[in-house]
Design a protein around this motif. Structure first.
Motif, short mmCIF file in Angstrom:
data_model
loop_
_atom_site.label_atom_id
_atom_site.label_comp_id
_atom_site.label_asym_id
_atom_site.label_seq_id
_atom_site.Cartn_x
_atom_site.Cartn_y
_atom_site.Cartn_z
N THR A 600 0.86 -1.09 -0.16
CA THR A 600 -0.04 0.05 -0.14
C THR A 600 0.86 1.33 -0.03
OG1 THR A 600 -0.23 -0.20 2.40
CG2 THR A 600 -2.12 -1.14 1.22
N GLY A 601 0.53 2.15 -0.74
CA GLY A 601 1.61 3.41 -1.04
C GLY A 601 2.22 3.52 -2.13
N GLY A 602 2.50 4.59 -2.73
CA GLY A 602 3.47 4.56 -3.86
C GLY A 602 4.96 4.63 -3.61
N ARG A 603 5.10 5.19 -2.44
CA ARG A 603 6.62 5.02 -2.26
C ARG A 603 7.08 3.69 -1.81
NH1 ARG A 603 8.78 9.86 -2.52
NH2 ARG A 603 7.34 11.75 -2.31
N MET A 625 -1.86 6.72 -6.06
CA MET A 625 -2.10 6.46 -4.32
C MET A 625 -1.77 7.90 -3.89
SD MET A 625 0.32 3.24 -5.22
CE MET A 625 -0.41 3.26 -6.79
N GLU A 626 -1.85 8.01 -2.41
CA GLU A 626 -1.86 9.34 -1.85
C GLU A 626 -0.49 10.03 -2.12
OE1 GLU A 626 -2.78 9.42 2.07
OE2 GLU A 626 -4.87 8.48 1.73
N ASP A 627 0.57 9.48 -1.89
CA ASP A 627 1.92 10.08 -1.95
C ASP A 627 2.32 10.07 -3.57
OD1 ASP A 627 1.91 7.27 -2.26
OD2 ASP A 627 3.67 6.99 -0.90
N GLU A 631 0.66 7.01 -12.52
CA GLU A 631 1.64 7.64 -13.60
C GLU A 631 2.86 7.64 -13.44
OE1 GLU A 631 0.33 11.37 -15.24
OE2 GLU A 631 1.20 10.95 -17.16
N ALA A 632 3.17 8.36 -12.33
CA ALA A 632 4.53 8.55 -11.97
C ALA A 632 5.21 7.25 -11.38
CB ALA A 632 4.46 9.66 -10.78
N LEU A 633 4.43 6.42 -10.72
CA LEU A 633 5.00 5.20 -10.19
C LEU A 633 5.23 4.27 -11.73
CD1 LEU A 633 5.54 3.16 -7.96
CD2 LEU A 633 3.14 2.67 -7.87
#
Lengths: 694, 126
Positions: A600-603, A625-627, A631-633
């Protein structure tokens, strides 16, 4: 050491006895000894004096001496001429010719292919045996074209050209003398017969298979005696095996000069083509017959169904009116049973008549086996051991589950009936195989069939039986297949029965014990699905039926190949905002056979990915995701692993434009809320084509 | 219990369906083809129509389309022989055109009774 006159006389004798048309004139001086080189000699104006000549010791083999003509012809210097044999004559033909001359004590001649300075040439060589002290040597004269200008030289040039033409001819050709001995063979003939210079001097019978030798001799005699060309089909002997060939013989010349030209034609390609055509026709015939019977049966099935529905219906109504235990009720029960048998029979007929496959779905082998065994176990009597396994459980086929079930069930029913009341064993194995070209046409292999039948304990150690017969039905293109094999230790079938097993209504059972439709139905279903059946049977030992169905290149199979059970590491990175979003996706991915790691979570997802980025097989990203945005991931993941398929699940209204998806490295998109089937399809496609962007 | 209209060209089957359904307590109307069936329905509306597919005059698919168009509330059970090649394709088509339930021939009486029971139950819950 013979002098020039003696050699001339020998050559003269050779010409007379062999009716060779070449005129032998020795150019170089007769070598007087190995150590003494031959001095260059000016060509004589009166005749061809520049034939290359060499003195050969075949025991070494080595050139002991050579004249300038040879050195010029071979393109070797005087000093290196002695070492040039291997280069000039890599196949050792001159040595063979020398040995022949020495063995017979007579000059020998042959056309040989040698490496001259100007390239590969075919040249007439004459070997003359020479007793050279302790060693037996041979002088070899190579007959090159003489200087132009004389009638003799013109003749020789013409003959030379003719000889070269025959050499180059792709048609296998032999010349025989009047008595049927081989005098020359062109390279095509040598290649067909797989023999070299040792062909020369052989009696013609030696190249024919024993059964055909007499016939060939007769043809040669007829060609030798008459003007007509003789032709016949003769089995030639090639590497101790008979090879069918057409031999055409024609006599040329008169009297002692009479010779025979033999043209050979390899009939193997034609025979193979004929066989293939016959097999194809046989298969077409079988298919057409089945289709015709199927159509007929299908046509009447509708009416029969109406009749059966009435019988079943009224019998059912009658049952309600009859008191339990009454005789009438027993009788009506029999009517119902018979009606239900008829109903099952009609279903079989309809399956047979249906040309097109039903709507298909992916069926895993382990599922198929499990469902079939549920029905099968109760019908297998106690004295029959039933062993069943799916050797490739995750392999799958596309098809109609009920039909495949029917295929397996019919094969097993037959196996049970073949064993009857005896003790016996049935083995059912479902596995994945690769079919290679020529698979169906491969000849009966007693070892393999013994292995098949021998796989059963009762038969272990039994010698391969020559009585094993095989029958192949259907078409089998090379490729991946699923194989359903049912082997029994039943009574087996003689070839006369085996050849008819797929015919509808063909049965060896008593009236009422079998409809004769079981295998016809199997054939119909399997053919409609692009598969094939291979039946092998040995009377008294048992039968093996193999059904081949094209394997489905779907997720289950790909995953099975991808995952290394020893490693067992997670392969799919599933990233999303929270557990609620991820849970249903995880279930779908796991149901497709994937090993899933959720983050869970992009980072956190990016950290997990980077920690060991080589182990991932796919990434599935659920929404932003919130962080970090999805697209960036995706962009970062595809930068590190450009080969990794990335599936993006997002609400339609939030879905990125195609350009941005491409730029971010997304390979597949699935709209949210996710439909499990849609996700499974995207997974399959991603696994199949990898990260290739559309 | 319901009023059931049976449209079936095979006399034996039509009589059988009538007997089975009446025994189960339903009121039965019947007709030997689609055209007659639609006519019968207009004078004697039914809750449920049990119709064969391949019939003379007006075949079952057409009958289903017209029934559903004019009487969307009627429940339809399509029955087909599943014999001839094309016939087998009709049941999915019948379903797509509005049949609530399909039964393959040869059926047994309880299959029809159960199907009707199921439809009635769904209707009462709906």
């Amino acid at each position: 050491m013979p002098d020039k006159r003696e050699i001339d006389a020998l050559i003269e004798r050779a010409i007379r006895s062999g009716a060779e048309v070449t005129i032998v004139t020795i150019g170089g001086r007769t070598p007087s000894g190995a150590a003494e080189p031959i001095a260059p000699e000016a060509p004589e104006a009166a005749g061809p004096v520049s034939d290359p000549v060499l003195l050969l010791d075949p025991a070494e083999p080595a050139i002991l001496d050579s004249n300038a003509a040879f050195q010029a012809w071979a393109g070797v210097g005087g000093a290196s001429a002695a070492q040039s044999l291997g280069r000039v004559d890599p196949e050792g033909r001159l040595t063979a010719l020398a040995l022949r001359a020495i063995a017979t004590g007579e000059p020998a001649s042959a056309r040989v292919s040698l490496q001259a300075a100007r390239g590969r040439v075919s040249i007439h060589a004459v070997a003359v045996p020479i007793s050279g002290g302790a060693r037996t040597l041979a002088q070899l004269i190579l007959r090159t074209a003489p200087p132009a200008g004389t009638a003799e030289s013109e003749l020789r040039r013409t003959l030379q050209r003719l000889a070269e033409l025959l050499e180059a001819l792709p048609t296998p050709l032999l010349t025989l003398d009047g008595s049927g001995r081989v005098r020359s063979a062109n390279p095509a003939a040598e290649s067909l017969l797989r023999r070299g210079p040792e062909l020369l001097g052989l009696e013609i019978e030696a190249i024919a298979a024993p059964v055909a030798a007499q016939r060939l001799r007769e043809l040669v005699a007829a060609a030798g005696a008459g003007a007509e060309a003789q032709s016949g089909e003769i089995a030639l002997t090639v590497d101790h095996q008979p090879v069918p060939a057409e031999v055409t013989l024609a006599g040329v010349g008169e009297g002692a000069e009479r010779a025979i030209i033999a043209v050979l034609r390899d009939l193997r390609p034609e025979r193979e083509a004929e066989l293939a055509r016959a097999q194809l026709l046989g298969r077409q015939h079988q298919t057409q017959k089945l289709e015709a019977i199927g159509r007929l049966a299908g046509g009447i099935a509708a009416d029969v169904n109406n009749v059966l529905a009435s019988i079943l219906g009224y019998a059912d109504l009658a049952m309600d009116d009859l008191p339990p235990g009454s005789k009438g009720r027993d009788s009506v029960e029999q009517v119902l049973k018979a009606g239900r048998r008829g109903k099952a029979l009609v279903r079989q007929i309809v399956a047979l008549g249906r040309g097109e496959p039903r709507p298909e779905r992916r069926i895993r082998l382990d599922e198929l086996l499990r469902t079939t065994l549920e029905v099968l176990r109760p019908i297998v009597p106690e004295q029959i051991a039933l062993e069943a396994r799916a050797a490739a459980p995750t392999a799958a086929v596309m098809g109609d589950a009920a039909e495949l079930h029917q295929v397996l069930l019919n094969l097993c029913r037959n196996a049970v009936q073949a064993i009857g009341s005896r003790q016996g064993r049935i083995e059912v194995v479902l596995d994945a195989v690769e079919v290679t070209p020529g698979f169906a046409e491969r000849p009966v292999n007693p070892d393999e069939d013994a292995a098949i039948l021998g796989a059963l304990p009762e038969e272990a150690g039994a010698a391969p039986s020559p009585r094993t017969a095989r029958l192949f039905a259907g078409r089998l293109e090379p490729g991946p297949y699923v194989r359903i094999a049912v082997t029994d230790t039943g009574e087996g079938m003689p070839p006369s029965v085996l050849s008819r097993i797929f015919e509808p209504f063909f049965t060896t059972r008593k009236l009422g014990e079998g409809s004769g439709l079981g295998l016809a139905v199997v054939h119909g279903i399997v053919s409609a699905q692009g598969g094939a059946i291979l039946a092998s049977s040995t009377p008294g030992q048992g039968t093996r039926m193999e059904v081949y169905l094209p394997r489905s290149h779907r997720a289950t199979e790909l995953i099975a190949e991808e995952i290394d059970p020893d490693q067992g590491g997670p392969r799919v990175l599933l990233a999303g905002a929270n557990a609620e979003v991820l849970a249903p996706l995880r279930r779908t991915l796991e149901a497709a056979g994937l090993t899933v790691e959720t983050v869970t979570g992009g980072r956190a997802a990016l950290e997990t990915f980077r920690a060991d980025h080589g182990r991932w097989r796919m990434a599935v990203l659920a929404n932003d995701m919130e962080d970090v945005s999805a697209e960036a991931l995706s962009l970062e993941i595809s930068r590190i692993r450009p080969d990794l398929p990335i599936i993006l699940c997002a609400e339609v209204e939030k879905m990125l434009t195609l350009d941005r998806l491409r730029a971010a490295g997304v390979t597949e998109t699935v709209p949210m809320p996710v439909d499990p089937g849609e996700l499974a399809i995207a997974v399959e496609r991603a696994l199949r084509i990898g990260a290739r962007r559309v | 219990m319901a009023v059931v209209l049976v449209i079936e060209d095979d006399d034996h089957l039509r009589c059988l369906l009538r007997a089975v359904l009446e025994r189960a307590g339903h009121t039965v109307e019947d007709a030997p083809n689609g055209a007659a069936g639609l006519k019968r329905f207009s004078t004697h509306p039914a809750d449920i129509v049990v119709t064969d597919i391949i019939m003379p005059e007006k075949e079952g698919l057409e009958t289903i389309i017209e029934l559903k168009r004019d009487h969307p509330e009627v429940k339809i059970i399509a029955i087909s022989g599943g014999g001839a090649r094309l016939d087998a394709q009709y049941l999915p088509s019948a379903k797509a055109l509005g049949a609530d339930c399909t039964i393959e021939k040869p059926f047994e009486p309880r299959e029809v009774i159960e199907a009707i029971g199921g439809l009635l139950q769904a209707q009462s819950h709906g």
